[in-house]
Design a protein around this motif. Structure first.
Motif, PDB file in Angstrom:
ATOM      1  N   PRO A  34       0.791  -1.033   0.090  1.00 34.63           N
ATOM      2  CA  PRO A  34       0.077   0.168   0.101  1.00 34.63           C
ATOM      3  C   PRO A  34       0.811   1.050  -0.016  1.00 34.63           C
ATOM      4  O   PRO A  34       1.986   1.228   0.613  1.00 34.63           O
ATOM      5  N   SER A  35       0.173   2.257  -0.453  1.00 38.45           N
ATOM      6  CA  SER A  35       1.008   3.720  -0.525  1.00 38.45           C
ATOM      7  C   SER A  35       0.539   4.354   0.941  1.00 38.45           C
ATOM      8  O   SER A  35       0.110   3.670   1.859  1.00 38.45           O
ATOM      9  N   PRO A  37      -2.127   7.867   2.376  1.00 40.07           N
ATOM     10  CA  PRO A  37      -3.014   9.012   2.073  1.00 40.07           C
ATOM     11  C   PRO A  37      -2.343  10.386   2.154  1.00 40.07           C
ATOM     12  O   PRO A  37      -1.332  10.707   2.554  1.00 40.07           O
ATOM     13  N   ASN A 151       2.366   2.130   8.195  1.00 41.93           N
ATOM     14  CA  ASN A 151       1.110   1.672   7.835  1.00 41.93           C
ATOM     15  C   ASN A 151       0.810   0.535   9.034  1.00 41.93           C
ATOM     16  O   ASN A 151       1.550  -0.502   9.018  1.00 41.93           O
ATOM     17  N   TRP A 204      -6.857   5.259   6.827  1.00 42.46           N
ATOM     18  CA  TRP A 204      -7.099   5.325   5.282  1.00 42.46           C
ATOM     19  C   TRP A 204      -7.664   3.826   5.133  1.00 42.46           C
ATOM     20  O   TRP A 204      -7.183   2.785   5.801  1.00 42.46           O
ATOM     21  N   SER A 205      -8.065   3.603   3.769  1.00 43.11           N
ATOM     22  CA  SER A 205      -8.285   2.185   3.322  1.00 43.11           C
ATOM     23  C   SER A 205      -8.060   2.203   2.054  1.00 43.11           C
ATOM     24  O   SER A 205      -8.083   3.249   1.218  1.00 43.11           O
ATOM     25  N   ARG A 206      -7.910   0.972   1.488  1.00 42.97           N
ATOM     26  CA  ARG A 206      -8.020   0.774  -0.158  1.00 42.97           C
ATOM     27  C   ARG A 206      -8.787  -0.462  -0.268  1.00 42.97           C
ATOM     28  O   ARG A 206      -8.627  -1.656   0.472  1.00 42.97           O
ATOM     29  N   ARG A 207      -9.423  -0.612  -1.539  1.00 40.98           N
ATOM     30  CA  ARG A 207      -9.847  -1.843  -2.145  1.00 40.98           C
ATOM     31  C   ARG A 207      -9.173  -2.403  -3.208  1.00 40.98           C
ATOM     32  O   ARG A 207      -8.567  -2.025  -4.303  1.00 40.98           O
ATOM     33  N   VAL A 208      -8.540  -3.812  -2.890  1.00 40.12           N
ATOM     34  CA  VAL A 208      -7.749  -4.376  -3.921  1.00 40.12           C
ATOM     35  C   VAL A 208      -8.086  -5.932  -3.968  1.00 40.12           C
ATOM     36  O   VAL A 208      -8.709  -6.275  -3.119  1.00 40.12           O
ATOM     37  N   GLU A 252     -11.070  -5.052   1.241  1.00 42.80           N
ATOM     38  CA  GLU A 252     -10.913  -3.624   1.801  1.00 42.80           C
ATOM     39  C   GLU A 252     -10.237  -3.732   3.129  1.00 42.80           C
ATOM     40  O   GLU A 252     -10.185  -3.948   4.164  1.00 42.80           O
ATOM     41  N   THR A 254      -7.975  -1.936   5.737  1.00 43.40           N
ATOM     42  CA  THR A 254      -7.847  -0.613   6.509  1.00 43.40           C
ATOM     43  C   THR A 254      -6.555  -0.539   7.347  1.00 43.40           C
ATOM     44  O   THR A 254      -6.136  -1.490   7.924  1.00 43.40           O
TER      45      THR A 254
END
Length: 265
Positions: A34-35, A37, A151, A204-208, A252, A254
């Motif tokens: 992940p990066s 935010p 993270n 923050w979150s990302r969907r992958v 997702e 988080t």
């Protein structure tokens, strides 16, 4: 039936072996980790009291350039420092216009008083603070900022807590306890007490895709130094667990980014 998760954990590999393990997995790391935010960089600027745009930034332990790319996009004049040959090669392929020099935080290859910011993304824990703290103070200009961030898993999210428990059993450690040591005690970042850190958290979150999530997990050093058959068995079981939670195959993730910032007074 005995599963990979109930096998006795492997003998703990050395700190150095885990650090070196990233070089052979640099492409996997770059593609799946992940990066961060934009709110994280906002927080860095607020704590430092100055913008990143136009600032001289040294990004140490830059890896494949995930954080460096964000700093560069903010308008910072960035120099990256990376000890690993494989990671540095991937960095150069990703960010050919950003200089990257071989070195580490224990002996920065930079002149005194030349940096407005020194940043460590997921990297400070690989340093020896007896050396990296005075090195940061040497290279920072007066009033410059040392910013460290990680993270960390949002363990209040049920599926993440469950996955963390499975990883804990696999490695024979308590992931939640290990994470809390870093997030609850800023003194661990500088046992000498020379630095006074402020502390922020940014969620923050990302969907992958599930494949990306599993590749992200397996890019961590603990997995990279685990024998391939044990690693593959764990990931196959983990896929089954996660498909029950995310039947569409999209996860997702988080995160709570822990940010520590200290000024060079």
């Amino acid at each position: 039936m005995t599963t990979s998760q109930s096998h006795p954990p492997n003998p703990a590999p050395s700190h150095a072996a885990r650090a070196r393990s990233f070089n052979a997995a640099a492409a996997q790391y770059a593609a799946n980790r992940p990066s961060y935010p934009s709110a994280l960089l906002d927080a860095v600027e607020e704590e430092a009291g100055r913008p990143l745009a136009g600032a001289r930034v040294v990004d140490v332990g830059a890896g494949t350039g995930i954080a460096t790319a964000l700093l560069h996009a903010r308008g910072a004049d960035v120099v990256a420092v990376e000890p690993g040959e494989g990671m540095a090669a991937q960095f150069h392929a990703t960010l050919p216009d950003v200089p990257v020099v071989r070195g580490n935080g224990n002996a920065l290859p930079l002149a005194d008083g030349t940096a407005d910011f020194i940043t460590y993304a997921q990297a400070w824990h690989w340093t020896d603070t007896a050396h990296s703290v005075p090195e940061a103070l040497r290279v920072l200009r007066p009033g410059g900022a040392l910013a460290l961030w990680w993270n960390t898993s949002a363990l209040d999210v049920e599926w993440i807590a469950d996955a963390s428990a499975r990883i804990s059993r696999f490695f024979g450690i308590d992931v939640a306890t290990e994470q809390s040591k870093g997030t609850d005690r800023t003194d661990l970042a500088d046992p000498s007490g020379r630095l006074r850190f402020s502390r922020r958290e940014v969620r923050w979150s990302r969907r992958v895709p599930l494949d990306t999530h599993l590749a992200n997990i397996s890019s961590h050093s603990a997995f990279l130094v685990t024998p391939e058959d044990r690693r593959a068995a764990f990931l196959a079981e983990e896929r089954g667990h996660l498909l029950k939670v995310f039947p569409d195959g999209v996860v997702e993730e988080t995160y709570d980014v822990l940010l520590l910032v200290a000024l060079n007074s």
